[in-house]
Design a protein around this motif. Sequence first.
Motif, PDB file in Angstrom:
ATOM      1  N   ALA A 119       0.867  -1.176   0.000  1.00 34.12           N
ATOM      2  CA  ALA A 119       0.000   0.000   0.000  1.00 34.12           C
ATOM      3  C   ALA A 119       0.901   1.221   0.000  1.00 34.12           C
ATOM      4  O   ALA A 119       2.076   1.149   0.358  1.00 34.12           O
ATOM      5  N   ASP A 120       0.341   2.347  -0.418  1.00 32.17           N
ATOM      6  CA  ASP A 120       1.148   3.568  -0.560  1.00 32.17           C
ATOM      7  C   ASP A 120       1.211   4.396   0.708  1.00 32.17           C
ATOM      8  O   ASP A 120       1.991   5.343   0.790  1.00 32.17           O
ATOM      9  N   GLY A 121       0.391   4.078   1.694  1.00 26.00           N
ATOM     10  CA  GLY A 121       0.392   4.839   2.929  1.00 26.00           C
ATOM     11  C   GLY A 121      -0.684   4.326   3.863  1.00 26.00           C
ATOM     12  O   GLY A 121      -1.434   3.406   3.533  1.00 26.00           O
ATOM     13  N   THR A 126      -5.583   4.396  15.816  1.00 26.35           N
ATOM     14  CA  THR A 126      -4.925   3.312  16.528  1.00 26.35           C
ATOM     15  C   THR A 126      -4.847   3.617  18.018  1.00 26.35           C
ATOM     16  O   THR A 126      -5.041   4.744  18.458  1.00 26.35           O
ATOM     17  N   TYR A 127      -4.511   2.591  18.790  1.00 30.08           N
ATOM     18  CA  TYR A 127      -4.509   2.709  20.239  1.00 30.08           C
ATOM     19  C   TYR A 127      -3.174   2.319  20.877  1.00 30.08           C
ATOM     20  O   TYR A 127      -3.089   2.215  22.100  1.00 30.08           O
ATOM     21  N   ASN A 128      -2.157   2.103  20.061  1.00 37.47           N
ATOM     22  CA  ASN A 128      -0.893   1.615  20.590  1.00 37.47           C
ATOM     23  C   ASN A 128       0.276   2.329  19.928  1.00 37.47           C
ATOM     24  O   ASN A 128       0.157   2.827  18.805  1.00 37.47           O
ATOM     25  N   PRO A 129       1.439   2.380  20.612  1.00 34.37           N
ATOM     26  CA  PRO A 129       2.636   2.926  19.972  1.00 34.37           C
ATOM     27  C   PRO A 129       3.005   2.086  18.759  1.00 34.37           C
ATOM     28  O   PRO A 129       2.907   0.859  18.795  1.00 34.37           O
ATOM     29  N   LEU A 130       3.416   2.744  17.688  1.00 34.47           N
ATOM     30  CA  LEU A 130       3.770   2.043  16.462  1.00 34.47           C
ATOM     31  C   LEU A 130       5.149   2.471  15.990  1.00 34.47           C
ATOM     32  O   LEU A 130       5.559   3.621  16.177  1.00 34.47           O
ATOM     33  N   GLU A 131       5.846   1.531  15.364  1.00 31.99           N
ATOM     34  CA  GLU A 131       7.113   1.843  14.700  1.00 31.99           C
ATOM     35  C   GLU A 131       6.801   2.201  13.255  1.00 31.99           C
ATOM     36  O   GLU A 131       6.447   1.337  12.457  1.00 31.99           O
ATOM     37  N   VAL A 132       6.927   3.479  12.937  1.00 32.50           N
ATOM     38  CA  VAL A 132       6.589   3.964  11.601  1.00 32.50           C
ATOM     39  C   VAL A 132       7.821   4.611  10.993  1.00 32.50           C
ATOM     40  O   VAL A 132       8.390   5.553  11.572  1.00 32.50           O
ATOM     41  N   ASP A 133       8.265   4.116   9.832  1.00 31.98           N
ATOM     42  CA  ASP A 133       9.413   4.707   9.152  1.00 31.98           C
ATOM     43  C   ASP A 133       9.115   6.146   8.759  1.00 31.98           C
ATOM     44  O   ASP A 133       7.978   6.495   8.406  1.00 31.98           O
ATOM     45  N   GLU A 134      10.147   6.990   8.800  1.00 32.87           N
ATOM     46  CA  GLU A 134       9.968   8.389   8.422  1.00 32.87           C
ATOM     47  C   GLU A 134       9.560   8.527   6.960  1.00 32.87           C
ATOM     48  O   GLU A 134       8.898   9.494   6.589  1.00 32.87           O
ATOM     49  N   SER A 135       9.939   7.558   6.135  1.00 31.70           N
ATOM     50  CA  SER A 135       9.617   7.627   4.711  1.00 31.70           C
ATOM     51  C   SER A 135       8.214   7.113   4.389  1.00 31.70           C
ATOM     52  O   SER A 135       7.758   7.238   3.258  1.00 31.70           O
ATOM     53  N   LEU A 136       7.527   6.532   5.374  1.00 29.30           N
ATOM     54  CA  LEU A 136       6.212   5.947   5.135  1.00 29.30           C
ATOM     55  C   LEU A 136       5.121   6.994   5.372  1.00 29.30           C
ATOM     56  O   LEU A 136       4.971   7.488   6.488  1.00 29.30           O
ATOM     57  N   PRO A 137       4.360   7.351   4.352  1.00 28.39           N
ATOM     58  CA  PRO A 137       3.250   8.293   4.553  1.00 28.39           C
ATOM     59  C   PRO A 137       2.238   7.728   5.556  1.00 28.39           C
ATOM     60  O   PRO A 137       1.744   6.617   5.392  1.00 28.39           O
ATOM     61  N   PHE A 138       1.969   8.506   6.591  1.00 27.00           N
ATOM     62  CA  PHE A 138       1.075   8.056   7.662  1.00 27.00           C
ATOM     63  C   PHE A 138       0.311   9.265   8.187  1.00 27.00           C
ATOM     64  O   PHE A 138       0.900  10.326   8.407  1.00 27.00           O
ATOM     65  N   VAL A 139      -0.986   9.106   8.366  1.00 26.99           N
ATOM     66  CA  VAL A 139      -1.815  10.137   8.990  1.00 26.99           C
ATOM     67  C   VAL A 139      -2.590   9.490  10.124  1.00 26.99           C
ATOM     68  O   VAL A 139      -3.269   8.478   9.919  1.00 26.99           O
ATOM     69  N   GLY A 140      -2.460  10.056  11.313  1.00 29.82           N
ATOM     70  CA  GLY A 140      -3.196   9.548  12.461  1.00 29.82           C
ATOM     71  C   GLY A 140      -4.517  10.275  12.627  1.00 29.82           C
ATOM     72  O   GLY A 140      -4.650  11.441  12.246  1.00 29.82           O
ATOM     73  N   ILE A 141      -5.479   9.600  13.194  1.00 27.26           N
ATOM     74  CA  ILE A 141      -6.760  10.214  13.536  1.00 27.26           C
ATOM     75  C   ILE A 141      -6.910  10.140  15.052  1.00 27.26           C
ATOM     76  O   ILE A 141      -6.848   9.054  15.647  1.00 27.26           O
ATOM     77  N   ASP A 142      -7.041  11.291  15.671  1.00 28.85           N
ATOM     78  CA  ASP A 142      -7.244  11.424  17.123  1.00 28.85           C
ATOM     79  C   ASP A 142      -6.020  11.066  17.956  1.00 28.85           C
ATOM     80  O   ASP A 142      -6.128  11.027  19.187  1.00 28.85           O
ATOM     81  N   ARG A 143      -4.885  10.786  17.325  1.00 32.51           N
ATOM     82  CA  ARG A 143      -3.712  10.440  18.121  1.00 32.51           C
ATOM     83  C   ARG A 143      -2.442  10.854  17.385  1.00 32.51           C
ATOM     84  O   ARG A 143      -2.252  10.523  16.216  1.00 32.51           O
ATOM     85  N   SER A 144      -1.567  11.574  18.093  1.00 34.03           N
ATOM     86  CA  SER A 144      -0.296  12.013  17.505  1.00 34.03           C
ATOM     87  C   SER A 144       0.810  11.042  17.904  1.00 34.03           C
ATOM     88  O   SER A 144       0.897  10.632  19.071  1.00 34.03           O
ATOM     89  N   PHE A 145       1.638  10.686  16.935  1.00 29.42           N
ATOM     90  CA  PHE A 145       2.782   9.810  17.197  1.00 29.42           C
ATOM     91  C   PHE A 145       4.082  10.606  17.295  1.00 29.42           C
ATOM     92  O   PHE A 145       4.843  10.469  18.243  1.00 29.42           O
ATOM     93  N   ARG A 146       4.310  11.427  16.281  1.00 31.33           N
ATOM     94  CA  ARG A 146       5.510  12.250  16.223  1.00 31.33           C
ATOM     95  C   ARG A 146       5.138  13.563  15.540  1.00 31.33           C
ATOM     96  O   ARG A 146       4.138  13.639  14.812  1.00 31.33           O
ATOM     97  N   PRO A 147       5.947  14.609  15.730  1.00 33.82           N
ATOM     98  CA  PRO A 147       5.638  15.883  15.070  1.00 33.82           C
ATOM     99  C   PRO A 147       5.584  15.792  13.547  1.00 33.82           C
ATOM    100  O   PRO A 147       4.883  16.575  12.906  1.00 33.82           O
ATOM    101  N   ASP A 148       6.319  14.823  12.974  1.00 30.98           N
ATOM    102  CA  ASP A 148       6.344  14.710  11.517  1.00 30.98           C
ATOM    103  C   ASP A 148       5.197  13.849  10.972  1.00 30.98           C
ATOM    104  O   ASP A 148       5.075  13.697   9.756  1.00 30.98           O
ATOM    105  N   ILE A 149       4.380  13.285  11.855  1.00 31.97           N
ATOM    106  CA  ILE A 149       3.215  12.500  11.423  1.00 31.97           C
ATOM    107  C   ILE A 149       1.966  13.321  11.717  1.00 31.97           C
ATOM    108  O   ILE A 149       1.629  13.541  12.885  1.00 31.97           O
TER     109      ILE A 149
END
Length: 326
Positions: A119-121, A126-149
């Motif tokens: 998938a492209d992104g 979600t309800y848990n901490p996730l390991e997300v690569d900086e190069s992987l397009p990701f958008v959270g709903i209702d929860r912030s993971f990092r400033p760049d997401i």
Amino acid sequence: MKGTMPTMKDVAQEAGVALGTVSKVFNGIPVGESYRLKVEEAARKLGYQVNQYARGLRASSTSTVALILPGVNHPFFAALAQYVCAALNKRDYRMLLYVTASSPESEQACVNMVRQNKADGIIGLTYNPLEVDESLPFVGIDRSFRPDIPCVSSDNYSGGRLAAEKLIELGCRRLAFLRTGSVRPGEADKRGDGFEAACRAQQVPYETLRLNDGEVWERFRDFLLDHRQGDKLDFDGIFCSTDLLAWKIQHMLAEMGLRVPEDVQLIGFDGIRRFGGESFYCSTIVQPVQKIAETAVDLLLAKDRSNIPALVCLPVSYAPGGTTKE
């Protein structure tokens, strides 16, 4: 060809054109109009389907977005999935739905799958901490993971304030806030913060009970019973963190012989409002579910991600229903 899937070579033979011409047509490369029509007609006749996934791998894009949700049995999650799917369809993208039951292993498995170019992104509630690569397009709903997401959310704080102010406006003089939700910090926690701020600002006394997912809902019943004085409660207005919780609380109050809204006024949050049939239609703070979905898709598919905001907060509104005294 019986029993086998037609190939591009079969389409070329049926259309009487070169294989390269068929490839150009299916990849959107201009060819003569007569050739394009021949190829499309041959593909229809043979029942040929373009292998979007294989083509996407070659182009480093599958035109597919993964949506992570804890479930689709809740009307809010179901509506969100519907609107995300519609927004992606408008862009000729498909949605791959991952239902995780809030399992950390399942949520991370989805992320790992996308790492393998399936998938492209990801758009994730979600309800848990996730390991997300900086190069992987990701958008959270209702929860912030990092400033760049980026995170997309409704204005939960203003929604909580609005609920308290509305109950006070409708004559309530002592309030309660009841919440159930994730143990992980998220934007939804601000509903209670806004509620408490409004109560303090107007010097209205209030009580709160916050439960985490997995805790027994009977604690809400115990809370109500502890605050019962004869045929009344210590409070006359309740703000619930979700419409589903408001529905549960109304049933508990009815079992105690208390009427909504005559004895206690209720306001929920989400804008879903209907549960268990048509009998329950609560006053609520409405989340702009469609706008949340469309904004998440826009951010995920943005070509220039250098100026994407860390948080997009969308306005909420109040909608009266059968649980307040309008």
